[in-house]
Design a protein around this motif. Structure first.
Motif, PDB file in Angstrom:
ATOM      1  N   GLY A 175       0.766  -1.289   0.089  1.00 45.56           N
ATOM      2  CA  GLY A 175       0.143  -0.006   0.227  1.00 45.56           C
ATOM      3  C   GLY A 175       0.907   1.241   0.086  1.00 45.56           C
ATOM      4  N   ILE A 176       1.752   1.241   0.841  1.00 45.32           N
ATOM      5  CA  ILE A 176       2.909   2.363   0.717  1.00 45.32           C
ATOM      6  C   ILE A 176       3.471   2.601  -0.627  1.00 45.32           C
ATOM      7  N   LEU A 177       3.866   1.730  -1.435  1.00 46.60           N
ATOM      8  CA  LEU A 177       4.445   1.667  -2.557  1.00 46.60           C
ATOM      9  C   LEU A 177       3.392   2.228  -3.667  1.00 46.60           C
ATOM     10  N   ALA A 178       2.051   1.768  -3.418  1.00 46.60           N
ATOM     11  CA  ALA A 178       1.019   2.388  -4.483  1.00 46.60           C
ATOM     12  C   ALA A 178       0.942   4.000  -3.895  1.00 46.60           C
ATOM     13  N   GLN A 179       0.949   4.216  -2.460  1.00 43.07           N
ATOM     14  CA  GLN A 179       0.614   5.681  -2.069  1.00 43.07           C
ATOM     15  C   GLN A 179       1.937   6.508  -2.680  1.00 43.07           C
ATOM     16  N   SER A 180       3.001   5.889  -2.736  1.00 41.08           N
ATOM     17  CA  SER A 180       4.143   6.588  -3.356  1.00 41.08           C
ATOM     18  C   SER A 180       4.076   6.983  -4.771  1.00 41.08           C
ATOM     19  N   ILE A 181       3.708   5.957  -5.276  1.00 46.27           N
ATOM     20  CA  ILE A 181       3.329   6.121  -6.929  1.00 46.27           C
ATOM     21  C   ILE A 181       2.423   7.450  -7.285  1.00 46.27           C
ATOM     22  N   ARG A 213      -0.128  -6.170  -4.010  1.00 44.69           N
ATOM     23  CA  ARG A 213       0.054  -7.167  -2.721  1.00 44.69           C
ATOM     24  C   ARG A 213       0.244  -8.539  -3.261  1.00 44.69           C
ATOM     25  N   SER A 214      -0.365  -8.851  -4.535  1.00 47.76           N
ATOM     26  CA  SER A 214      -0.275 -10.350  -4.769  1.00 47.76           C
ATOM     27  C   SER A 214       0.978 -10.596  -5.374  1.00 47.76           C
ATOM     28  N   THR A 215       1.446  -9.793  -5.891  1.00 47.14           N
ATOM     29  CA  THR A 215       2.974  -9.899  -6.725  1.00 47.14           C
ATOM     30  C   THR A 215       4.026  -9.607  -5.856  1.00 47.14           C
ATOM     31  N   MET A 216       4.058  -8.734  -5.033  1.00 45.68           N
ATOM     32  CA  MET A 216       5.359  -8.017  -4.325  1.00 45.68           C
ATOM     33  C   MET A 216       5.492  -9.035  -2.939  1.00 45.68           C
TER      34      MET A 216
END
Length: 284
Positions: free
Chosen positions: A91-97, A244-247
């Motif tokens: 989620g934090i990776l998506a937020q950063s993007i 979340r499913s791949t990372m």
């Protein structure tokens, strides 16, 4: 001797109009070529200010180091078989993007308009969609640095990452599509507001609702019914679900990787068409 064309056509003869055949392959090739050219031009800007990549990494680091570790100890949020720190890392990776795309898309466009760069682009025969897609693709490449940083920090914090090459390629694909979609969304806003001050305010207004109306830091099952409905319309939800499913090594997907990619791709196509139509308005 060359036979001249008669001034008057014979009865029953009709001069056929010239037919113009649009070569679809050539059009696609031109679109891809111009898109890559714009993307390369945008990526070159990183050489002038590479510190921007480091500054962008501060916020996700704070979320993982402080918010993630604190809530992983309280165990107040049910995340199934995943530890909360593993759950929140995607989620934090998506937020950063999201944050990088929103604040680098429209703001850069308005800055280029003030310098007169946009007018030069519009005077060229480059398709408007290629201009939009080129900037979006460059934003996706810019966000790859966030992937490296968050992967490294998550590994140090003990997050069980899936380091299979295929999984990493899937993560990169999701990051590029997600960053491109949100960048074009920011470009559309920049075409409409045409002011850096308004762009900053609207960017701050949109990023937090998009973030909290997704499954980035808590599961959708905890949301009230009205927020669940909004989260299903939020592209960030599908980006987080795919990441979340791949990372993660034990990560699972609610919607499936195929559906996540389909939603992001459709969002990207729709926004690109709309952004291409609105792009000339920024110069008005």
């Amino acid at each position: 001797m060359t036979q001249q064309e008669p001034d008057v056509l014979l009865n029953g003869w009709v001069k056929a109009p010239p037919t113009v055949r649009v070569n679809l392959i050539s059009a696609i090739k031109e679109l891809v070529t111009k898109t890559l050219a714009i993307a390369e031009l945008e990526i070159r800007k990183l050489r002038h200010d590479p510190t921007d990549l480091v500054v962008r990494a501060v916020q996700p680091a704070l979320w993982l180091l402080i918010f993630g570790q604190v809530f992983s100890r309280t165990r107040a949020i049910p995340t199934g078989n995943l530890p909360y720190l593993d759950f929140i890392s995607a989620g934090i990776l998506a937020q950063s993007i999201l944050f990088v795309a929103i604040f680098s898309g429209g703001m850069t466009l308005i800055w280029e308009r003030d310098l007169g760069i946009v007018h030069k682009f519009l005077a060229s025969p480059t398709p408007r969609v290629a201009m939009v897609l080129g900037k979006a693709l460059a934003c996706g490449v810019r966000c790859l640095s966030q992937v490296i940083f968050i992967y490294g920090l998550s590994f140090l914090l003990g997050v069980k990452l899936n380091l299979h090459p295929l999984a990493i390629l899937q993560v990169l694909l999701l990051v590029i599509m997600g960053a491109s979609s949100f960048c074009i969304f920011s470009l559309i806003i920049g075409c409409l507001v045409k002011s850096r001050e308004r762009m900053t305010g609207i960017g701050q207004l949109l990023t937090m609702p998009l973030f909290f109306a997704s499954n980035a830091i808590y599961p959708i099952s905890l949301m009230p019914s009205w927020l669940k409905f909004i989260s299903h319309l939020n592209p960030l939800t599908y980006l987080v679900d795919g990441l979340r499913s791949t990372m993660l090594l034990n990560g699972t997907s609610i919607y499936g990787f195929g559906l996540d990619c389909t939603i992001l791709l459709l969002t990207l196509i729709i926004l690109a068409i709309l952004g291409g139509k609105l792009y000339p308005r920024v110069a008005m």
